[in-house]
Design a protein around this motif. Structure first.
Motif, PDB file in Angstrom:
ATOM      1  N   THR A   1      -0.672  11.686   6.928  1.00 30.44           N
ATOM      2  CA  THR A   1      -0.227  12.649   5.934  1.00 30.44           C
ATOM      3  C   THR A   1       0.990  13.386   6.467  1.00 30.44           C
ATOM      4  N   ASN A   4       0.133  15.926   9.064  1.00 31.66           N
ATOM      5  CA  ASN A   4      -0.122  15.326  10.381  1.00 31.66           C
ATOM      6  C   ASN A   4       1.175  15.110  11.139  1.00 31.66           C
ATOM      7  N   GLU A  14      -6.093  19.017  -0.061  1.00 33.17           N
ATOM      8  CA  GLU A  14      -5.543  17.716  -0.451  1.00 33.17           C
ATOM      9  C   GLU A  14      -4.137  17.544   0.111  1.00 33.17           C
ATOM     10  N   CYS A  15      -3.851  16.372   0.588  1.00 32.64           N
ATOM     11  CA  CYS A  15      -2.492  15.997   0.969  1.00 32.64           C
ATOM     12  C   CYS A  15      -2.432  14.477   0.942  1.00 32.64           C
ATOM     13  N   ASP A  16      -1.306  13.976   0.511  1.00 30.94           N
ATOM     14  CA  ASP A  16      -1.147  12.536   0.316  1.00 30.94           C
ATOM     15  C   ASP A  16      -0.889  11.814   1.634  1.00 30.94           C
ATOM     16  N   LEU A  17      -1.243  10.541   1.626  1.00 30.41           N
ATOM     17  CA  LEU A  17      -0.865   9.686   2.745  1.00 30.41           C
ATOM     18  C   LEU A  17       0.638   9.447   2.709  1.00 30.41           C
ATOM     19  N   THR A  18       1.221   9.321   3.867  1.00 26.60           N
ATOM     20  CA  THR A  18       2.632   8.930   3.960  1.00 26.60           C
ATOM     21  C   THR A  18       2.719   7.407   3.864  1.00 26.60           C
ATOM     22  N   GLY A  21       1.036   6.116   6.801  1.00 26.54           N
ATOM     23  CA  GLY A  21      -0.421   6.154   6.685  1.00 26.54           C
ATOM     24  C   GLY A  21      -0.954   4.962   5.911  1.00 26.54           C
ATOM     25  N   ILE A  22      -0.277   4.610   4.841  1.00 25.09           N
ATOM     26  CA  ILE A  22      -0.673   3.431   4.063  1.00 25.09           C
ATOM     27  C   ILE A  22      -0.476   2.167   4.887  1.00 25.09           C
ATOM     28  N   SER A  46      -8.422  12.518  -1.648  1.00 28.99           N
ATOM     29  CA  SER A  46      -7.653  11.326  -2.010  1.00 28.99           C
ATOM     30  C   SER A  46      -7.206  10.526  -0.793  1.00 28.99           C
ATOM     31  N   ARG A  47      -6.832  11.196   0.298  1.00 25.96           N
ATOM     32  CA  ARG A  47      -6.353  10.444   1.458  1.00 25.96           C
ATOM     33  C   ARG A  47      -7.453   9.566   2.041  1.00 25.96           C
ATOM     34  N   THR A  51      -7.391   5.428   1.727  1.00 27.58           N
ATOM     35  CA  THR A  51      -7.535   4.672   2.980  1.00 27.58           C
ATOM     36  C   THR A  51      -8.670   3.661   2.866  1.00 27.58           C
TER      37      THR A  51
END
Length: 101
Positions: A1, A4, A14-18, A21-22, A46-47, A51
């Motif tokens: 994220t 991170n 909540e925070c999105d994957l970068t 991260g994906i 969601s992260r 994942t």
């Protein structure tokens, strides 16, 4: 994220994957391709869901009991700016932040 990458503490927020991260989740999928999972459980964040669904192509059970720790006032703070190791020491059971001890 993104937090991170900035060394920020995030728990229940909540925070999105970068993109990285994906990419890392896809690398785990490659390593686990021969493993047959019977059950996949994940946090509702969601992260965690993204994942898990990237790694396995099976139904995923979302369980709110698996949600990440509530860091209270420590959310979005830099780890170096708090007593992070003391906070994670379960023998001390500290609660200085209005989050979970």
């Amino acid at each position: 994220t993104l937090p991170n990458t900035m060394h920020l503490i995030t728990g229940k927020q909540e925070c999105d994957l970068t993109k990285n991260g994906i990419k890392q989740a896809k690398e785990v999928k490659e390593k686990f391709h021969n493993i047959n999972f019977d059950v996949i459980l994940t946090s509702p964040l969601s992260r965690a869901r993204i994942t898990a669904s990237t790694i396995v192509n099976k139904p995923i059970i979302i369980d709110k009991r698996l949600i990440e720790r509530d860091y209270g006032a420590f959310e979005w703070k830099k780890k170096k700016d708090i007593d992070y190791n003391g906070y994670w020491n379960y023998h001390l059971n500290l609660n200085r932040n209005n989050g979970e001890s």
